[in-house]
Design an enzyme around this catalytic site. Structure first.
Site, PDB file in Angstrom:
ATOM      1  N   SER A  95       0.675  -1.171   0.053  1.00  0.00           N
ATOM      2  CA  SER A  95       0.002  -0.130  -0.002  1.00  0.00           C
ATOM      3  C   SER A  95       0.763   1.233   0.416  1.00  0.00           C
ATOM      4  O   SER A  95       0.323   1.956  -0.639  1.00  0.00           O
ATOM      5  CB  SER A  95      -1.046  -0.159   0.969  1.00  0.00           C
ATOM      6  N   THR A 119       4.919  10.637   7.165  1.00  0.00           N
ATOM      7  CA  THR A 119       5.477  10.923   8.662  1.00  0.00           C
ATOM      8  C   THR A 119       6.786  11.409   9.371  1.00  0.00           C
ATOM      9  O   THR A 119       7.965  11.022   8.550  1.00  0.00           O
ATOM     10  CB  THR A 119       4.709   9.502   8.997  1.00  0.00           C
ATOM     11  N   ASP A 120       6.911  11.953  10.597  1.00  0.00           N
ATOM     12  CA  ASP A 120       7.933  12.878  11.271  1.00  0.00           C
ATOM     13  C   ASP A 120       9.240  11.646  11.095  1.00  0.00           C
ATOM     14  O   ASP A 120      10.185  11.541  11.724  1.00  0.00           O
ATOM     15  CB  ASP A 120       7.997  13.268  12.627  1.00  0.00           C
ATOM     16  N   GLU A 121       8.126   9.694  11.396  1.00  0.00           N
ATOM     17  CA  GLU A 121       8.898   8.981  11.677  1.00  0.00           C
ATOM     18  C   GLU A 121      10.262   8.589  10.746  1.00  0.00           C
ATOM     19  O   GLU A 121      10.930   7.665  10.666  1.00  0.00           O
ATOM     20  CB  GLU A 121       8.081   7.525  11.414  1.00  0.00           C
ATOM     21  N   TYR A 146       7.563   0.330   8.929  1.00  0.00           N
ATOM     22  CA  TYR A 146       5.756   1.187   8.248  1.00  0.00           C
ATOM     23  C   TYR A 146       7.306   2.249   8.068  1.00  0.00           C
ATOM     24  O   TYR A 146       6.805   3.353   6.809  1.00  0.00           O
ATOM     25  CB  TYR A 146       5.111   1.167   9.414  1.00  0.00           C
ATOM     26  N   SER A 148      10.137   2.553   7.311  1.00  0.00           N
ATOM     27  CA  SER A 148      11.410   2.559   5.749  1.00  0.00           C
ATOM     28  C   SER A 148      10.610   2.863   4.526  1.00  0.00           C
ATOM     29  O   SER A 148      10.505   3.602   3.657  1.00  0.00           O
ATOM     30  CB  SER A 148      11.794   1.577   6.023  1.00  0.00           C
ATOM     31  N   LYS A 150       6.819   4.482   4.616  1.00  0.00           N
ATOM     32  CA  LYS A 150       7.014   6.142   4.266  1.00  0.00           C
ATOM     33  C   LYS A 150       7.819   6.309   3.875  1.00  0.00           C
ATOM     34  O   LYS A 150       7.812   7.444   2.659  1.00  0.00           O
ATOM     35  CB  LYS A 150       6.845   6.961   5.262  1.00  0.00           C
ATOM     36  N   ASN A 176      -0.554  11.743  15.651  1.00  0.00           N
ATOM     37  CA  ASN A 176      -2.426  12.936  15.605  1.00  0.00           C
ATOM     38  C   ASN A 176      -3.530  11.978  16.752  1.00  0.00           C
ATOM     39  O   ASN A 176      -2.852  10.816  16.874  1.00  0.00           O
ATOM     40  CB  ASN A 176      -2.766  12.652  14.759  1.00  0.00           C
TER      41      ASN A 176
HETATM   42  P1  NAD Z   1      -5.464   4.803   9.130  1.00  0.00           P
HETATM   43  O1  NAD Z   1      -4.968   3.365   8.917  1.00  0.00           O
HETATM   44  O2  NAD Z   1      -6.372   5.132  10.018  1.00  0.00           O
HETATM   45  O3  NAD Z   1      -6.204   4.863   7.958  1.00  0.00           O
HETATM   46  C1  NAD Z   1      -5.412   4.154   7.038  1.00  0.00           C
HETATM   47  C2  NAD Z   1      -6.869   4.505   5.673  1.00  0.00           C
HETATM   48  O4  NAD Z   1      -5.966   4.499   4.298  1.00  0.00           O
HETATM   49  C3  NAD Z   1      -7.654   3.379   6.504  1.00  0.00           C
HETATM   50  O5  NAD Z   1      -8.649   3.326   5.891  1.00  0.00           O
HETATM   51  C4  NAD Z   1      -7.372   2.094   5.056  1.00  0.00           C
HETATM   52  O6  NAD Z   1      -8.006   1.764   4.522  1.00  0.00           O
HETATM   53  C5  NAD Z   1      -6.905   2.806   4.171  1.00  0.00           C
HETATM   54  N1  NAD Z   1      -5.798   2.565   2.895  1.00  0.00           N
HETATM   55  C6  NAD Z   1      -4.670   1.117   3.123  1.00  0.00           C
HETATM   56  N2  NAD Z   1      -4.319   0.679   2.473  1.00  0.00           N
HETATM   57  C7  NAD Z   1      -4.974   1.029   0.941  1.00  0.00           C
HETATM   58  C8  NAD Z   1      -5.031   0.685  -0.578  1.00  0.00           C
HETATM   59  N3  NAD Z   1      -3.948  -0.485  -0.625  1.00  0.00           N
HETATM   60  N4  NAD Z   1      -6.001   1.464  -1.144  1.00  0.00           N
HETATM   61  C9  NAD Z   1      -7.043   2.227  -0.394  1.00  0.00           C
HETATM   62  N5  NAD Z   1      -6.872   2.687   0.864  1.00  0.00           N
HETATM   63  C10 NAD Z   1      -6.061   2.334   1.277  1.00  0.00           C
HETATM   64  O7  NAD Z   1      -4.788   6.007   8.837  1.00  0.00           O
HETATM   65  P2  NAD Z   1      -4.032   7.345   9.330  1.00  0.00           P
HETATM   66  O8  NAD Z   1      -3.529   7.964  10.599  1.00  0.00           O
HETATM   67  O9  NAD Z   1      -5.587   8.317   8.832  1.00  0.00           O
HETATM   68  O10 NAD Z   1      -2.625   8.061   8.624  1.00  0.00           O
HETATM   69  C11 NAD Z   1      -3.173   8.501   7.269  1.00  0.00           C
HETATM   70  C12 NAD Z   1      -1.898   8.640   6.623  1.00  0.00           C
HETATM   71  O11 NAD Z   1      -0.654   9.879   7.469  1.00  0.00           O
HETATM   72  C13 NAD Z   1      -0.979   8.019   6.421  1.00  0.00           C
HETATM   73  O12 NAD Z   1      -0.328   8.023   5.171  1.00  0.00           O
HETATM   74  C14 NAD Z   1       0.112   7.701   7.648  1.00  0.00           C
HETATM   75  O13 NAD Z   1       1.657   7.448   7.086  1.00  0.00           O
HETATM   76  C15 NAD Z   1       0.052   9.357   7.588  1.00  0.00           C
HETATM   77  N6  NAD Z   1       0.460  10.118   9.055  1.00  0.00           N
HETATM   78  C16 NAD Z   1      -0.189   9.477  10.809  1.00  0.00           C
HETATM   79  C17 NAD Z   1       0.268   9.888  11.532  1.00  0.00           C
HETATM   80  C18 NAD Z   1      -1.069   9.496  12.601  1.00  0.00           C
HETATM   81  O14 NAD Z   1      -0.385  10.048  13.703  1.00  0.00           O
HETATM   82  N7  NAD Z   1      -1.994   8.726  12.817  1.00  0.00           N
HETATM   83  C19 NAD Z   1       1.046  10.938  11.495  1.00  0.00           C
HETATM   84  C20 NAD Z   1       1.380  11.316  10.287  1.00  0.00           C
HETATM   85  C21 NAD Z   1       1.287  10.957   9.525  1.00  0.00           C
HETATM   86  O1  DAU Z   2       4.963  10.499  14.116  1.00  0.00           O
HETATM   87  C1  DAU Z   2       3.535   9.737  13.334  1.00  0.00           C
HETATM   88  C2  DAU Z   2       3.347   8.715  13.578  1.00  0.00           C
HETATM   89  O2  DAU Z   2       2.792   8.187  14.874  1.00  0.00           O
HETATM   90  C3  DAU Z   2       2.426   7.743  12.162  1.00  0.00           C
HETATM   91  O3  DAU Z   2       3.414   8.258  10.923  1.00  0.00           O
HETATM   92  C4  DAU Z   2       2.029   6.417  12.464  1.00  0.00           C
HETATM   93  O4  DAU Z   2       1.242   5.948  11.766  1.00  0.00           O
HETATM   94  C5  DAU Z   2       1.379   6.327  13.352  1.00  0.00           C
HETATM   95  O5  DAU Z   2       0.633   5.206  13.830  1.00  0.00           O
HETATM   96  C6  DAU Z   2       2.125   6.918  15.146  1.00  0.00           C
HETATM   97  O6  DAU Z   2       3.197   5.732  15.936  1.00  0.00           O
HETATM   98  P1  DAU Z   2       3.313   5.376  16.992  1.00  0.00           P
HETATM   99  O7  DAU Z   2       4.834   4.243  17.038  1.00  0.00           O
HETATM  100  O8  DAU Z   2       4.161   6.793  17.537  1.00  0.00           O
HETATM  101  O9  DAU Z   2       1.930   5.887  17.653  1.00  0.00           O
HETATM  102  P2  DAU Z   2       1.686   3.964  18.665  1.00  0.00           P
HETATM  103  O10 DAU Z   2       0.348   4.954  18.667  1.00  0.00           O
HETATM  104  O11 DAU Z   2       1.339   3.237  18.452  1.00  0.00           O
HETATM  105  O12 DAU Z   2       2.138   4.453  19.840  1.00  0.00           O
HETATM  106  C7  DAU Z   2       2.847   5.383  20.859  1.00  0.00           C
HETATM  107  C8  DAU Z   2       3.724   5.771  22.032  1.00  0.00           C
HETATM  108  O13 DAU Z   2       2.854   4.779  22.388  1.00  0.00           O
HETATM  109  C9  DAU Z   2       4.964   4.752  20.772  1.00  0.00           C
HETATM  110  O14 DAU Z   2       6.223   5.501  22.081  1.00  0.00           O
HETATM  111  C10 DAU Z   2       4.395   3.506  21.291  1.00  0.00           C
HETATM  112  C11 DAU Z   2       3.259   3.525  22.590  1.00  0.00           C
HETATM  113  N1  DAU Z   2       2.013   2.817  23.252  1.00  0.00           N
HETATM  114  C12 DAU Z   2       1.726   2.228  21.984  1.00  0.00           C
HETATM  115  C13 DAU Z   2       0.471   0.741  22.407  1.00  0.00           C
HETATM  116  C14 DAU Z   2      -0.341   1.009  21.274  1.00  0.00           C
HETATM  117  C15 DAU Z   2       1.960   2.348  24.384  1.00  0.00           C
HETATM  118  O15 DAU Z   2       3.214   2.311  25.015  1.00  0.00           O
HETATM  119  N2  DAU Z   2       1.118   1.420  24.326  1.00  0.00           N
HETATM  120  C16 DAU Z   2       0.441   0.991  23.959  1.00  0.00           C
HETATM  121  O16 DAU Z   2      -0.238  -0.044  23.566  1.00  0.00           O
END
Ligand code: NAD
Ligand code: DAU
Length: 330
Positions: A95, A119-121, A146, A148, A150, A176
């Site tokens: 994806s 993402t900042d990751e 993940y 890598s 991105k 977020n």
């Molecule tokens: P999410 O997992 O909640 O949503 C991802 C959506 O993409 C889902 O609705 C899924 O069905 C769809 N999807 C996945 N693969 C697909 C494919 N092959 N074709 C069409 N649709 C597909 O993710 P999110 O947290 O909303 O993140 C959205 C974007 O923002 C991502 O690119 C993520 O890397 C980026 N991002 C997320 C965060 C965060 O904290 N969540 C922070 C920075 C950047």
């Molecule tokens: O920085 C942006 C990224 O933030 C996005 O690109 C990713 O899509 C998003 O998932 C998020 O990544 P993280 O790995 O930081 O998010 P997560 O919610 O999985 O975890 C946040 C922190 O909390 C991380 O240090 C791991 C920790 N954690 C997570 C879970 C699910 C726990 O300590 N316990 C838990 O149960």
């Protein structure tokens, strides 16, 4: 403007659709989503947009027609959870890398404006005890499958800008939070654990730092970039929301009427990034963007309230998610 929102049934994409319908009523919104386990049509408004269930990683005529019909693409679609990428990396390659490649090719062929949401990751992590922050010139050093994948997708966008002159921009945002986030992720997982009478789980020490931003602030920045930025520009999005995971858990427990120490430590995530922090000076000074949610505690309260009031939205996913975590020993 006809705007395609890929991944529009996911957390950030769905909130983008809600915000755009409210703040840009003259736009036509077209959602493309594969509806993976992370996509949920109930996250979207009842009406006011077009919806296509499509996989961006598979070449197909319908996808091309939708892209051909639009003016701009905001590309959110991705596999997004680090823990899942450690268990099973392939969907992330498919994806995030192949999916982005296919969209870039369609945008190139039909001369479309493209905004890539990243993402900042991609920068790896920062030392826990430093005051360093990521900037637009920080070298890429991703840690997980993940991040890598991105990073790879960002590189593809940069190449399509330079080699083909694609009218594209990239933004890299920090963690977020807000309504409609899947319960596998840290904040909603802990809120729903507490609401169901269980203890929050901290990976390892719980001293890792994340730089939290409200999802509406991320999306207002994306709208700003889409409307105001020139081709090839690259922005970091963040709102100075650094918190340790333990601080967040304590705030959630207190807010839900529990003892602040009522949590457990579980096995750490492999390769766990220690700290993220964003310097968003470029976005603020060149485009004049400002976050609206400067008070993290208030944003967290609003998020807790949303999960309390929307149990039917999360309870099925919660059951599946916790079964999966149980299998991993968490
Ligand atoms: P999410 O997992 O909640 O949503 C991802 C959506 O993409 C889902 O609705 C899924 O069905 C769809 N999807 C996945 N693969 C697909 C494919 N092959 N074709 C069409 N649709 C597909 O993710 P999110 O947290 O909303 O993140 C959205 C974007 O923002 C991502 O690119 C993520 O890397 C980026 N991002 C997320 C965060 C965060 O904290 N969540 C922070 C920075 C950047
Ligand atoms: O920085 C942006 C990224 O933030 C996005 O690109 C990713 O899509 C998003 O998932 C998020 O990544 P993280 O790995 O930081 O998010 P997560 O919610 O999985 O975890 C946040 C922190 O909390 C991380 O240090 C791991 C920790 N954690 C997570 C879970 C699910 C726990 O300590 N316990 C838990 O149960």
């Amino acid at each position: 403007m006809r705007v395609v929102v890929t991944g529009g049934a996911g957390f950030i994409g769905a909130n983008f659709v809600h915000l755009a319908l409210k703040e840009r009523p003259d736009w036509t919104i077209i959602v493309i989503d594969k509806l993976t386990y992370a996509g949920n049509k109930d996250s979207l408004p009842d009406s006011g947009y077009e919806f296509y269930k499509l996989d961006i990683a598979i070449q197909n005529q319908e996808l091309e027609q939708v892209i051909k019909s639009c003016d701009a693409i905001v590309h959110f679609a991705a596999e997004s959870h680090n823990d899942n990428s450690l268990e099973s990396p392939w969907p992330f390659i498919e994806s995030n890398i192949i999916g982005t490649f296919r969209l870039l090719e369609l945008a190139r062929k039909h001369h479309k404006r493209f905004h890539h949401v990243s993402t900042d990751e991609v920068y790896g992590d920062l030392e826990l005890d430093s005051s360093d922050k990521f900037t637009e010139t920080t070298p890429y050093k991703p840690s997980s499958p993940y991040s890598s994948s991105k990073a790879c997708s960002d590189m593809l966008v940069l190449a399509w800008i330079r080699s083909y002159g694609l009218d594209a921009t990239i933004s890299n945002c920090s963690n977020n939070y807000g309504p409609r986030q899947h319960v596998e992720k840290f904040i909603p997982r802990q809120i729903t654990e507490i609401l169901q009478g269980r203890q929050p789980r901290l990976y390892g020490s719980g001293l890792q730092v994340r730089d939290w931003i409200h999802v509406d602030d991320h999306n207002s920045a994306v709208i700003k970039i889409l409307e105001s930025s020139t081709m090839g520009e690259y922005y970091l999005i963040g709102a100075n929301g650094e918190q340790t995971n333990m601080q967040v858990v304590k705030k959630l427990l207190k807010s839900l009427g529990k003892s602040e120490d009522d949590f457990v430590h579980v096995e750490d995530r492999a390769g766990h990034d220690l700290r993220y922090a964003i310097d968003s000076t470029k976005l603020q000074t060149t485009l004049g963007w400002r976050p609206r949610y400067s008070d993290f505690d208030a944003g967290l309260e609003q998020t807790i309230e949303w999960y309390r009031n929307n149990q039917e939205w999360w309870e099925d996913a919660k059951r599946v998610t916790e079964n999966n975590y149980l299998k991993k020993g968490h």
